[in-house]
Design a protein around this motif. Structure first.
Motif, PDB file in Angstrom:
ATOM      1  N   HIS A  29       0.877  -1.164   0.000  1.00  0.00           N
ATOM      2  CA  HIS A  29       0.000   0.000   0.000  1.00  0.00           C
ATOM      3  C   HIS A  29       0.917   1.218   0.000  1.00  0.00           C
ATOM      4  N   ALA A  30       0.646   2.200  -0.823  1.00  0.00           N
ATOM      5  CA  ALA A  30       1.504   3.378  -0.903  1.00  0.00           C
ATOM      6  C   ALA A  30       0.750   4.616  -0.458  1.00  0.00           C
ATOM      7  N   LEU A  31       1.442   5.483   0.242  1.00  0.00           N
ATOM      8  CA  LEU A  31       0.913   6.784   0.615  1.00  0.00           C
ATOM      9  C   LEU A  31       1.766   7.813  -0.109  1.00  0.00           C
ATOM     10  N   LEU A  32       1.133   8.593  -0.958  1.00  0.00           N
ATOM     11  CA  LEU A  32       1.858   9.542  -1.795  1.00  0.00           C
ATOM     12  C   LEU A  32       1.654  10.962  -1.289  1.00  0.00           C
ATOM     13  N   LEU A  33       2.756  11.640  -0.975  1.00  0.00           N
ATOM     14  CA  LEU A  33       2.711  13.014  -0.529  1.00  0.00           C
ATOM     15  C   LEU A  33       3.795  13.764  -1.268  1.00  0.00           C
ATOM     16  N   PRO A  34       3.508  14.753  -2.086  1.00  0.00           N
ATOM     17  CA  PRO A  34       2.192  15.340  -2.291  1.00  0.00           C
ATOM     18  C   PRO A  34       1.266  14.410  -3.072  1.00  0.00           C
ATOM     19  N   SER A  35       0.013  14.777  -3.084  1.00  0.00           N
ATOM     20  CA  SER A  35      -1.025  13.915  -3.629  1.00  0.00           C
ATOM     21  C   SER A  35      -1.042  13.826  -5.145  1.00  0.00           C
ATOM     22  N   GLY A  36      -0.455  14.797  -5.840  1.00  0.00           N
ATOM     23  CA  GLY A  36      -0.491  14.812  -7.288  1.00  0.00           C
ATOM     24  C   GLY A  36      -1.709  15.526  -7.845  1.00  0.00           C
ATOM     25  N   LEU A  37      -2.549  16.085  -6.971  1.00  0.00           N
ATOM     26  CA  LEU A  37      -3.732  16.816  -7.404  1.00  0.00           C
ATOM     27  C   LEU A  37      -3.364  18.247  -7.793  1.00  0.00           C
TER      28      LEU A  37
END
Length: 104
Positions: A67-75
Motif C-alpha cells: 500500500h503506498a501513501l503519496l505526498l504530495p497527492s499529485g492533485l
C-alpha cells in the motif's frame, strides 16, 4: 470498517459499528484513488493520495500486497483546495474537533 456489497448485509455491518461509536457512516464505494486530509485545529493539512495494491506500480512492476501513501497527492491546486474544503465540512458535520483525519 466493513465493505458491504448488498443492501441486505448493511444491518450486520452496522450492528458492531454502532457498539463502538454512535455516529456511523455508510457511503457508496467509488473505485479509484483514495485521498486523506489531516485536520488540525480547524485547518486542513497537506493532502495525501493512497493507492490500493491493485493500483500500485513502481518502475513498471506491480506490488500486489503493498500500500503506498503519496505526498504530495499529485492533485492540481484547485482540486487540493476543493478536497480541503470538503474535508473540513465533513469534519464539522461529524461533530469532530481538535484533530482528526478525513478519508475520501
Amino acid at each position: 470498517m466493513t465493505k458491504v456489497e448488498r443492501a441486505a448485509d448493511l444491518p450486520a455491518a452496522y450492528a458492531p459499528a454502532v457498539q463502538l461509536e454512535t455516529l456511523v457512516f455508510a457511503e457508496a464505494w467509488i473505485p479509484g484513488p483514495e485521498y486523506t486530509v489531516a485536520v488540525l485545529q480547524e485547518r486542513a493539512l497537506p493532502r495525501s493520495a493512497s493507492r490500493r495494491p491493485d493500483l500500485l506500480r513502481l518502475r513498471g512492476e506491480v506490488f500486489p500486497r503493498r500500500h503506498a501513501l503519496l505526498l504530495p497527492s499529485g492533485l492540481s491546486h484547485s482540486a487540493r483546495s476543493n478536497l480541503a474544503n470538503l474535508a473540513l465540512a465533513a469534519f464539522e458535520a461529524a461533530g469532530a474537533s481538535g484533530w482528526g483525519r478525513v478519508d475520501s
